[in-house]
Design an enzyme around this catalytic site. Structure first.
Site, short mmCIF file in Angstrom:
data_model
loop_
_atom_site.label_atom_id
_atom_site.label_comp_id
_atom_site.label_asym_id
_atom_site.label_seq_id
_atom_site.Cartn_x
_atom_site.Cartn_y
_atom_site.Cartn_z
N GLU A 46 34.64 65.31 -15.57
CA GLU A 46 35.76 65.90 -16.31
C GLU A 46 35.71 65.55 -17.79
OE1 GLU A 46 37.68 68.17 -15.45
OE2 GLU A 46 37.27 68.20 -13.30
N TYR A 129 45.36 66.57 -19.24
CA TYR A 129 44.50 67.44 -18.45
C TYR A 129 43.61 66.63 -17.51
CZ TYR A 129 40.42 69.72 -16.82
OH TYR A 129 39.43 70.12 -15.97
N ASP A 147 44.06 73.68 -17.87
CA ASP A 147 43.07 73.75 -18.95
C ASP A 147 43.15 75.13 -19.59
OD1 ASP A 147 41.88 75.45 -17.15
OD2 ASP A 147 39.86 74.80 -17.67
#
Length: 300
Positions: A46, A129, A147
């Site tokens: 991520e 996020y 996102d």
DNA sequence: TACGCGTGGTA
DNA sequence: TTACCAAGCGT
């Protein structure tokens, strides 16, 4: 079925048939690398994917998992090694923050990624996020992962706008939460499914509406795909910016196996004032370590 | 809030 | 070619 249930059904079905098989998406029950900590693998993916495309992330992610399969392994390495192995993914401060996060996880969480959104977001380099994404994809926590792909797809689908706002708004977060399925497992899949729809079909420039499973429900399509009218995000400059100079300086240090003299850095940029300022900012950021006798290296 | 922060692919 | 774009974060 309600309108939202129709969206759920169609997008989840589309995802099941069209999802890319990315390594960090492999479920725990099928995880093929017993020595690799899966939540850690998800977290690293991520952070690498923040502003960097999948195709460039994948090989670096595999290398990182070979070198540092757990947070403790990365914490034991030099921060400069993280910066070097970051390669050309861009925004190398992310590598430094991953190293700092690994250190914090090792020290404060006994080496285990915390399964808690607030504790995740307290880690260096982990914002709202990434905390939501790690929570959802590593631990199955029911939280909206918002996102730019999700924001764009939901803007078109529900609001009828071509593009989302320049930065995340409270209304977008509210909408994402309203659309999130009640069921925990469905919610986790929904998050990645909407993201994938935005990445592969509901694209920024040339959306492939003909391939979209919810075209018939899309407010933007029903409105005739009107062009955007609000404020657009300010375009990024590149040539001649400090970012370009910092990139050139850091590339020299990444490629060097020993400390480099200032003269080796001087050749990458003509403007001495800007060059010195950028080198100083890299030192300030912890990306470069100055040594005696005008030598420089990645930090140990 | 708006901006700075890398890099490379694509139209 | 230039401009846009890519799973944001920190200040």
């Amino acid at each position: 079925m309600s309108d939202v249930e129709i969206l759920h059904s169609r997008i989840l079905t589309w995802y099941a048939a069209n999802a890319r098989h990315l390594p960090w998406r492999i479920p725990a029950s099928e995880w093929p690398w017993p020595g690799v900590d899966r939540p850690w693998a998800v977290l690293v993916s991520e952070v690498m994917l923040q502003q960097t495309p999948v195709a460039r992330v994948e090989p670096v992610w595999h290398r990182w998992m070979d070198l540092w399969p757990t947070p403790a392994a990365l914490a034991a390495a030099a921060p400069g090694d993280a910066v070097r192995e970051w390669g050309r993914l861009g925004y190398p401060r992310r590598a430094l923050r991953l190293h700092a996060a690994a250190t914090a996880i090792t020290r404060d969480h006994r080496g285990a990624i915390p399964a808690d959104l607030l504790q995740l977001q307290a880690l260096p380099g982990i914002g709202s996020y990434t905390a939501a994404a790690v929570g959802a994809f590593a631990f199955g926590i029911r939280s909206a992962v918002v996102d730019v792909n999700v924001r764009r797809a939901e803007a078109r689908l529900v609001t009828g706008a071509q593009h989302p706002a320049p930065s995340l708004t409270a209304a977008e977060t509210r909408l994402a939460n309203e659309l999130l399925p009640r069921d925990n497992a469905d919610a986790a899949t929904w998050n990645v499914a909407v993201m994938e729809l935005g990445a592969l079909v509901c694209k920024a420039s040339t959306p492939a509406c003909g391939e979209c499973p919810v075209q018939a429900q899309c407010a933007w399509v029903l409105a005739g795909r009107p062009a955007h009218d609000g404020p657009r995000r300010t375009p990024q400059k590149w040539h001649g910016t400090d970012r370009q100079v910092r990139g050139k300086l850091l590339q020299v240090l990444r490629d060097a196996s020993a400390p480099v003299p200032r003269a080796a850095l001087d050749v990458v940029w003509h403007d001495e004032g800007q060059r010195d300022r950028c080198l100083a900012s890299l030192v300030e950021d912890g990306l470069v370590e100055p040594l005696p006798r005008e030598l420089f290296r990645l930090p140990i």
